[in-house]
Design a protein around this motif. Structure first.
Motif, mmCIF file in Angstrom:
data_model
loop_
_atom_site.group_PDB
_atom_site.id
_atom_site.type_symbol
_atom_site.label_atom_id
_atom_site.label_comp_id
_atom_site.label_asym_id
_atom_site.label_seq_id
_atom_site.Cartn_x
_atom_site.Cartn_y
_atom_site.Cartn_z
ATOM 1 N N TYR A 1 0.846 -1.195 0.000
ATOM 2 C CA TYR A 1 0.000 0.000 0.000
ATOM 3 C C TYR A 1 0.878 1.241 0.000
ATOM 4 N N ASP A 2 0.637 2.140 -0.935
ATOM 5 C CA ASP A 2 1.356 3.406 -1.019
ATOM 6 C C ASP A 2 0.491 4.464 -0.334
ATOM 7 N N LYS A 3 0.914 4.889 0.864
ATOM 8 C CA LYS A 3 0.129 5.846 1.649
ATOM 9 C C LYS A 3 -0.023 7.191 0.954
ATOM 10 N N GLU A 4 1.041 7.642 0.297
ATOM 11 C CA GLU A 4 0.993 8.944 -0.368
ATOM 12 C C GLU A 4 -0.002 8.949 -1.528
ATOM 13 N N LYS A 5 0.007 7.908 -2.313
ATOM 14 C CA LYS A 5 -0.894 7.828 -3.466
ATOM 15 C C LYS A 5 -2.239 7.208 -3.116
ATOM 16 N N LYS A 6 -2.309 6.620 -1.922
ATOM 17 C CA LYS A 6 -3.518 5.926 -1.461
ATOM 18 C C LYS A 6 -3.954 4.858 -2.467
ATOM 19 N N VAL A 7 -2.955 4.044 -2.860
ATOM 20 C CA VAL A 7 -3.189 2.988 -3.839
ATOM 21 C C VAL A 7 -2.616 1.677 -3.314
ATOM 22 N N GLU A 8 -3.363 0.613 -3.497
ATOM 23 C CA GLU A 8 -2.879 -0.721 -3.131
ATOM 24 C C GLU A 8 -2.429 -1.438 -4.398
ATOM 25 N N TYR A 9 -1.249 -2.054 -4.346
ATOM 26 C CA TYR A 9 -0.710 -2.807 -5.471
ATOM 27 C C TYR A 9 -0.720 -4.290 -5.135
ATOM 28 N N VAL A 10 -1.128 -5.107 -6.090
ATOM 29 C CA VAL A 10 -1.115 -6.558 -5.931
ATOM 30 C C VAL A 10 -0.002 -7.103 -6.818
ATOM 31 N N ASN A 11 0.893 -7.894 -6.227
ATOM 32 C CA ASN A 11 2.027 -8.456 -6.954
ATOM 33 C C ASN A 11 1.878 -9.971 -7.038
ATOM 34 N N TYR A 12 1.940 -10.497 -8.255
ATOM 35 C CA TYR A 12 1.824 -11.931 -8.498
ATOM 36 C C TYR A 12 3.204 -12.455 -8.906
ATOM 37 N N LYS A 13 3.709 -13.428 -8.158
ATOM 38 C CA LYS A 13 5.022 -14.007 -8.444
ATOM 39 C C LYS A 13 4.846 -15.484 -8.746
ATOM 40 N N VAL A 14 5.490 -15.939 -9.812
ATOM 41 C CA VAL A 14 5.430 -17.352 -10.207
ATOM 42 C C VAL A 14 6.846 -17.910 -10.114
ATOM 43 N N PHE A 15 6.975 -19.035 -9.402
ATOM 44 C CA PHE A 15 8.280 -19.665 -9.203
ATOM 45 C C PHE A 15 8.463 -20.924 -10.047
ATOM 46 N N ASP A 16 7.356 -21.578 -10.433
ATOM 47 C CA ASP A 16 7.447 -22.784 -11.251
ATOM 48 C C ASP A 16 6.131 -23.006 -11.977
ATOM 49 N N PHE A 17 6.219 -23.584 -13.165
ATOM 50 C CA PHE A 17 5.032 -23.891 -13.960
ATOM 51 C C PHE A 17 5.340 -25.063 -14.875
ATOM 52 N N GLU A 18 4.300 -25.637 -15.447
ATOM 53 C CA GLU A 18 4.455 -26.655 -16.476
ATOM 54 C C GLU A 18 3.478 -26.328 -17.592
ATOM 55 N N MET A 19 3.654 -26.952 -18.723
ATOM 56 C CA MET A 19 2.720 -26.755 -19.821
ATOM 57 C C MET A 19 1.391 -27.393 -19.422
ATOM 58 N N ALA A 20 0.292 -26.918 -19.960
ATOM 59 C CA ALA A 20 -1.040 -27.391 -19.568
ATOM 60 C C ALA A 20 -1.222 -28.884 -19.806
ATOM 61 N N ASP A 21 -0.488 -29.433 -20.772
ATOM 62 C CA ASP A 21 -0.614 -30.871 -21.038
ATOM 63 C C ASP A 21 0.224 -31.715 -20.088
ATOM 64 N N GLY A 22 0.878 -31.074 -19.118
ATOM 65 C CA GLY A 22 1.671 -31.793 -18.127
ATOM 66 C C GLY A 22 3.135 -31.926 -18.488
ATOM 67 N N SER A 23 3.505 -31.526 -19.706
ATOM 68 C CA SER A 23 4.908 -31.619 -20.100
ATOM 69 C C SER A 23 5.707 -30.482 -19.470
ATOM 70 N N LYS A 24 6.994 -30.676 -19.433
ATOM 71 C CA LYS A 24 7.877 -29.642 -18.908
ATOM 72 C C LYS A 24 8.115 -28.601 -19.992
ATOM 73 N N PRO A 25 8.389 -27.355 -19.596
ATOM 74 C CA PRO A 25 8.722 -26.337 -20.590
ATOM 75 C C PRO A 25 9.975 -26.752 -21.358
ATOM 76 N N PHE A 26 10.203 -26.183 -22.504
ATOM 77 C CA PHE A 26 11.299 -26.565 -23.384
ATOM 78 C C PHE A 26 12.646 -26.581 -22.663
ATOM 79 N N ALA A 27 12.955 -25.567 -21.875
ATOM 80 C CA ALA A 27 14.255 -25.483 -21.205
ATOM 81 C C ALA A 27 14.461 -26.665 -20.270
ATOM 82 N N ALA A 28 13.418 -27.061 -19.548
ATOM 83 C CA ALA A 28 13.537 -28.191 -18.637
ATOM 84 C C ALA A 28 13.744 -29.482 -19.414
ATOM 85 N N ASN A 29 13.060 -29.637 -20.558
ATOM 86 C CA ASN A 29 13.245 -30.821 -21.394
ATOM 87 C C ASN A 29 14.662 -30.875 -21.941
#
Length: 123
Positions: free
Chosen positions: A69-97
């Motif tokens: 929360y930025d008190k001066e601007k009176k705005v709340e920011y939401v931060n989304y962080k991703v640490f790992d994922f796979e392709m929707a079909d369950g395969s590993k991304p190209f780099a992992a393969n």
């Protein structure tokens, strides 16, 4: 999640990825957008994000959501962080393969001499 854009950060340590997700409304039988936003890919996800392209479908495996929360601007920011994922079909991304395809163990002298050839086995 559907990937819409992939942009490396200026520092090169993270990747900014625009994602969206939709769910089917059982009452209307139509898809409704559930999430749309930018996520910061970090670590393993950052390494593999460079192989993503528009319209790729992925499944998030490890992620985090935080707010500031930025008190001066009176705005709340939401931060989304991703640490790992796979392709929707369950395969590993190209780099992992690609990493998995590299041999990790040295060949033994027995294997190098060709003595382990399955064609030569009596059964």
């Amino acid at each position: 999640m559907t990937v819409w854009s992939v942009e490396p950060s200026k520092s090169g340590n993270t990747t900014k990825v625009r994602l969206s997700a939709s769910r089917k409304n059982k009452k209307t039988d139509e898809y409704e957008q559930d999430f749309s936003g930018f996520c910061t890919f970090i670590g393993k996800a950052h390494e593999n994000a460079s192989f993503l392209k528009e319209r790729d479908r992925i499944k998030l495996l490890e992620c985090d959501v935080s707010t500031t929360y930025d008190k001066e601007k009176k705005v709340e920011y939401v931060n989304y962080k991703v640490f790992d994922f796979e392709m929707a079909d369950g395969s590993k991304p190209f780099a992992a393969n690609q990493k998995a395809a590299k041999p990790t163990a040295k060949r033994t002298a027995f294997e190098e001499e060709g003595e382990n050839n399955e064609d030569d086995l009596p059964f």
